[in-house]
Design a protein around this motif. Sequence first.
Motif, PDB file in Angstrom:
ATOM      1  N   ALA A 197       0.851  -1.262  -0.115  1.00 61.05           N
ATOM      2  CA  ALA A 197       0.145  -0.058   0.157  1.00 61.05           C
ATOM      3  C   ALA A 197       0.744   1.173  -0.010  1.00 61.05           C
ATOM      4  O   ALA A 197       0.471   2.175  -0.691  1.00 61.05           O
ATOM      5  CB  ALA A 197      -0.748   0.248   1.010  1.00 61.05           C
ATOM      6  N   ALA A 198       1.893   1.118   0.822  1.00 60.27           N
ATOM      7  CA  ALA A 198       2.873   2.381   0.858  1.00 60.27           C
ATOM      8  C   ALA A 198       3.495   2.662  -0.530  1.00 60.27           C
ATOM      9  O   ALA A 198       3.578   3.769  -0.754  1.00 60.27           O
ATOM     10  CB  ALA A 198       3.890   2.190   1.893  1.00 60.27           C
ATOM     11  N   GLY A 199       3.905   1.603  -1.191  1.00 60.81           N
ATOM     12  CA  GLY A 199       4.492   1.625  -2.557  1.00 60.81           C
ATOM     13  C   GLY A 199       3.702   2.312  -3.576  1.00 60.81           C
ATOM     14  O   GLY A 199       3.816   3.056  -4.275  1.00 60.81           O
ATOM     15  N   GLU A 200       2.331   1.703  -3.283  1.00 54.34           N
ATOM     16  CA  GLU A 200       1.257   2.440  -4.478  1.00 54.34           C
ATOM     17  C   GLU A 200       1.006   3.869  -4.186  1.00 54.34           C
ATOM     18  O   GLU A 200       0.779   4.737  -4.713  1.00 54.34           O
ATOM     19  CB  GLU A 200      -0.048   1.503  -4.310  1.00 54.34           C
ATOM     20  N   ALA A 201       0.862   4.296  -2.613  1.00 50.01           N
ATOM     21  CA  ALA A 201       0.756   5.548  -2.189  1.00 50.01           C
ATOM     22  C   ALA A 201       1.837   6.581  -2.970  1.00 50.01           C
ATOM     23  O   ALA A 201       1.780   7.550  -3.484  1.00 50.01           O
ATOM     24  CB  ALA A 201       0.696   5.800  -0.761  1.00 50.01           C
ATOM     25  N   TRP A 202       3.185   5.941  -2.781  1.00 48.56           N
ATOM     26  CA  TRP A 202       4.251   6.670  -3.407  1.00 48.56           C
ATOM     27  C   TRP A 202       3.869   6.937  -4.795  1.00 48.56           C
ATOM     28  O   TRP A 202       4.281   8.013  -5.387  1.00 48.56           O
ATOM     29  CB  TRP A 202       5.548   6.083  -3.106  1.00 48.56           C
TER      30      TRP A 202
ATOM     31  N   VAL B  79       1.016  21.019  -0.974  1.00 46.98           N
ATOM     32  CA  VAL B  79       1.767  20.162  -1.907  1.00 46.98           C
ATOM     33  C   VAL B  79       2.959  19.550  -1.088  1.00 46.98           C
ATOM     34  O   VAL B  79       3.167  18.251  -1.397  1.00 46.98           O
ATOM     35  CB  VAL B  79       2.311  21.013  -3.140  1.00 46.98           C
ATOM     36  N   SER B  80       3.402  20.272  -0.303  1.00 45.80           N
ATOM     37  CA  SER B  80       4.905  19.763   0.405  1.00 45.80           C
ATOM     38  C   SER B  80       4.231  18.638   1.478  1.00 45.80           C
ATOM     39  O   SER B  80       4.995  17.597   1.522  1.00 45.80           O
ATOM     40  CB  SER B  80       5.393  20.812   1.427  1.00 45.80           C
ATOM     41  N   ASP B  81       3.167  18.886   1.891  1.00 48.95           N
ATOM     42  CA  ASP B  81       2.585  17.810   3.028  1.00 48.95           C
ATOM     43  C   ASP B  81       2.244  16.694   2.393  1.00 48.95           C
ATOM     44  O   ASP B  81       2.647  15.566   2.571  1.00 48.95           O
ATOM     45  CB  ASP B  81       1.264  18.339   3.408  1.00 48.95           C
ATOM     46  N   ALA B  82       1.674  16.465   0.934  1.00 48.39           N
ATOM     47  CA  ALA B  82       1.367  15.378   0.259  1.00 48.39           C
ATOM     48  C   ALA B  82       2.874  14.854  -0.238  1.00 48.39           C
ATOM     49  O   ALA B  82       2.847  13.478  -0.271  1.00 48.39           O
ATOM     50  CB  ALA B  82       0.538  15.692  -0.921  1.00 48.39           C
ATOM     51  N   TRP B  83       3.477  15.649  -0.816  1.00 51.63           N
ATOM     52  CA  TRP B  83       4.919  15.002  -1.266  1.00 51.63           C
ATOM     53  C   TRP B  83       5.827  14.659   0.055  1.00 51.63           C
ATOM     54  O   TRP B  83       6.070  13.537  -0.267  1.00 51.63           O
ATOM     55  CB  TRP B  83       5.799  16.144  -1.808  1.00 51.63           C
ATOM     56  N   TYR B  84       5.850  15.088   1.046  1.00 53.25           N
ATOM     57  CA  TYR B  84       6.543  14.313   2.189  1.00 53.25           C
ATOM     58  C   TYR B  84       6.129  13.271   2.649  1.00 53.25           C
ATOM     59  O   TYR B  84       6.754  12.369   3.067  1.00 53.25           O
ATOM     60  CB  TYR B  84       6.923  15.464   3.209  1.00 53.25           C
ATOM     61  N   ALA B  85       4.633  13.129   2.577  1.00 52.20           N
ATOM     62  CA  ALA B  85       3.923  12.106   3.026  1.00 52.20           C
ATOM     63  C   ALA B  85       4.290  10.718   1.851  1.00 52.20           C
ATOM     64  O   ALA B  85       4.424   9.495   2.230  1.00 52.20           O
ATOM     65  CB  ALA B  85       2.611  12.292   2.967  1.00 52.20           C
ATOM     66  N   GLY B  86       4.258  11.209   0.561  1.00 47.07           N
ATOM     67  CA  GLY B  86       4.665  10.342  -0.437  1.00 47.07           C
ATOM     68  C   GLY B  86       5.991   9.771  -0.188  1.00 47.07           C
ATOM     69  O   GLY B  86       6.442   8.744  -0.382  1.00 47.07           O
ATOM     70  N   GLN B  87       7.069  10.715   0.125  1.00 45.92           N
ATOM     71  CA  GLN B  87       8.461  10.183   0.198  1.00 45.92           C
ATOM     72  C   GLN B  87       8.407   9.345   1.339  1.00 45.92           C
ATOM     73  O   GLN B  87       9.263   8.164   1.285  1.00 45.92           O
ATOM     74  CB  GLN B  87       9.204  11.414   0.567  1.00 45.92           C
ATOM     75  N   SER B  88       7.809   9.573   2.349  1.00 45.29           N
ATOM     76  CA  SER B  88       7.781   8.383   3.651  1.00 45.29           C
ATOM     77  C   SER B  88       7.204   7.142   3.187  1.00 45.29           C
ATOM     78  O   SER B  88       7.763   6.054   3.586  1.00 45.29           O
ATOM     79  CB  SER B  88       7.223   9.042   5.056  1.00 45.29           C
TER      80      SER B  88
ATOM     81  N   ALA C  28      -0.939   9.114   4.981  1.00 48.09           N
ATOM     82  CA  ALA C  28      -0.244   9.645   3.938  1.00 48.09           C
ATOM     83  C   ALA C  28      -1.240   9.595   2.830  1.00 48.09           C
ATOM     84  O   ALA C  28      -1.300  10.335   1.927  1.00 48.09           O
ATOM     85  CB  ALA C  28       0.884   8.581   3.660  1.00 48.09           C
ATOM     86  N   LEU C  29      -2.212   8.657   2.578  1.00 51.14           N
ATOM     87  CA  LEU C  29      -3.090   8.466   1.713  1.00 51.14           C
ATOM     88  C   LEU C  29      -3.912   9.636   1.607  1.00 51.14           C
ATOM     89  O   LEU C  29      -4.317  10.054   0.458  1.00 51.14           O
ATOM     90  CB  LEU C  29      -3.952   7.089   1.754  1.00 51.14           C
ATOM     91  N   GLU C  30      -4.531  10.256   2.739  1.00 52.51           N
ATOM     92  CA  GLU C  30      -5.199  11.060   2.771  1.00 52.51           C
ATOM     93  C   GLU C  30      -4.575  12.323   2.028  1.00 52.51           C
ATOM     94  O   GLU C  30      -5.219  13.209   1.273  1.00 52.51           O
ATOM     95  CB  GLU C  30      -5.988  11.588   4.138  1.00 52.51           C
ATOM     96  N   ARG C  31      -3.457  12.707   2.730  1.00 54.46           N
ATOM     97  CA  ARG C  31      -2.645  13.840   1.789  1.00 54.46           C
ATOM     98  C   ARG C  31      -2.492  13.530   0.407  1.00 54.46           C
ATOM     99  O   ARG C  31      -2.690  14.832  -0.209  1.00 54.46           O
ATOM    100  CB  ARG C  31      -1.401  13.948   2.835  1.00 54.46           C
ATOM    101  N   ILE C  32      -2.133  12.671   0.127  1.00 53.62           N
ATOM    102  CA  ILE C  32      -1.982  12.406  -1.405  1.00 53.62           C
ATOM    103  C   ILE C  32      -3.092  12.399  -2.247  1.00 53.62           C
ATOM    104  O   ILE C  32      -3.020  12.990  -3.328  1.00 53.62           O
ATOM    105  CB  ILE C  32      -0.889  10.986  -1.646  1.00 53.62           C
ATOM    106  N   LYS C  33      -4.254  11.793  -1.491  1.00 52.62           N
ATOM    107  CA  LYS C  33      -5.479  12.020  -2.266  1.00 52.62           C
ATOM    108  C   LYS C  33      -5.887  13.297  -2.629  1.00 52.62           C
ATOM    109  O   LYS C  33      -6.032  13.674  -3.731  1.00 52.62           O
ATOM    110  CB  LYS C  33      -6.496  11.325  -1.433  1.00 52.62           C
ATOM    111  N   ARG C  34      -5.689  14.266  -1.404  1.00 51.67           N
ATOM    112  CA  ARG C  34      -6.190  15.819  -1.840  1.00 51.67           C
ATOM    113  C   ARG C  34      -5.111  16.503  -3.077  1.00 51.67           C
ATOM    114  O   ARG C  34      -5.683  17.107  -3.819  1.00 51.67           O
ATOM    115  CB  ARG C  34      -5.965  16.412  -0.431  1.00 51.67           C
ATOM    116  N   LEU C  35      -3.848  15.981  -3.087  1.00 51.89           N
ATOM    117  CA  LEU C  35      -3.090  16.418  -3.910  1.00 51.89           C
ATOM    118  C   LEU C  35      -3.447  15.820  -5.400  1.00 51.89           C
ATOM    119  O   LEU C  35      -3.768  16.703  -6.445  1.00 51.89           O
ATOM    120  CB  LEU C  35      -1.543  15.892  -3.809  1.00 51.89           C
ATOM    121  N   VAL C  36      -3.792  14.461  -5.356  1.00 50.45           N
ATOM    122  CA  VAL C  36      -4.185  14.235  -6.772  1.00 50.45           C
ATOM    123  C   VAL C  36      -5.549  14.554  -7.301  1.00 50.45           C
ATOM    124  O   VAL C  36      -5.754  15.102  -8.254  1.00 50.45           O
ATOM    125  CB  VAL C  36      -4.515  12.435  -6.705  1.00 50.45           C
ATOM    126  N   GLU C  37      -6.602  14.838  -6.286  1.00 42.94           N
ATOM    127  CA  GLU C  37      -7.825  15.502  -6.729  1.00 42.94           C
ATOM    128  C   GLU C  37      -7.738  16.893  -7.099  1.00 42.94           C
ATOM    129  O   GLU C  37      -8.157  17.168  -7.943  1.00 42.94           O
ATOM    130  CB  GLU C  37      -8.870  15.528  -5.485  1.00 42.94           C
TER     131      GLU C  37
END
Length: 164
Positions: free
Chosen positions: A75-80, A120-129, A147-156
């Motif tokens: 799941a982490a790999g897919e989130a990244w 953007v930074s919040d989502a990016w650093y979540a993705g990096q982790s 992390a998925l919630e932060r990345i989801k907002r960026l994707v949207e």
Amino acid sequence: MQDLASAVVVRLPRSDAERLEREASRLGIGLEEYVLELLLRNLDPLERAREYAEAARGLLERAREELERGDVRQAAGEAWGAAALAVKAYAAWRDGKRLTSHEGLWEYKRVMKKDLGERVSDAWYAGQSMHVCFYEGWCAREGVEEALERIKRLVEEVEKRVEA
């Protein structure tokens, strides 16, 4: 592009599959992202941006499915992958750029931050982790969910722009 949640299996000779995996690993990206890069490299930037955004959405869905199965690491790999594809989509949409390295992703994240703000930074650093988690396998389910919630907002946010 077909939803990644309904994936298709392609059989290749082992040597070809290993070559693809080595090249993806050398670039620091997943095999699926690498194959996507090969498929999209000749598209016009707007079409490429839309395909990246759609693929990012699909990876988010797969990350959720992996969590439901209990595979936190996958799941982490897919989130990244979703975070990286969101940045690639934005670069293709905004400037017609094709990002092909981690360095390019990091540089373009700064452009996105100027345009879209601190989230953007919040989502990016979540993705990096999540990228680190995938390779080292140390994170907990709760960390992936956050992390998925932060990345989801960026994707949207990116989806809204590239589809407009």
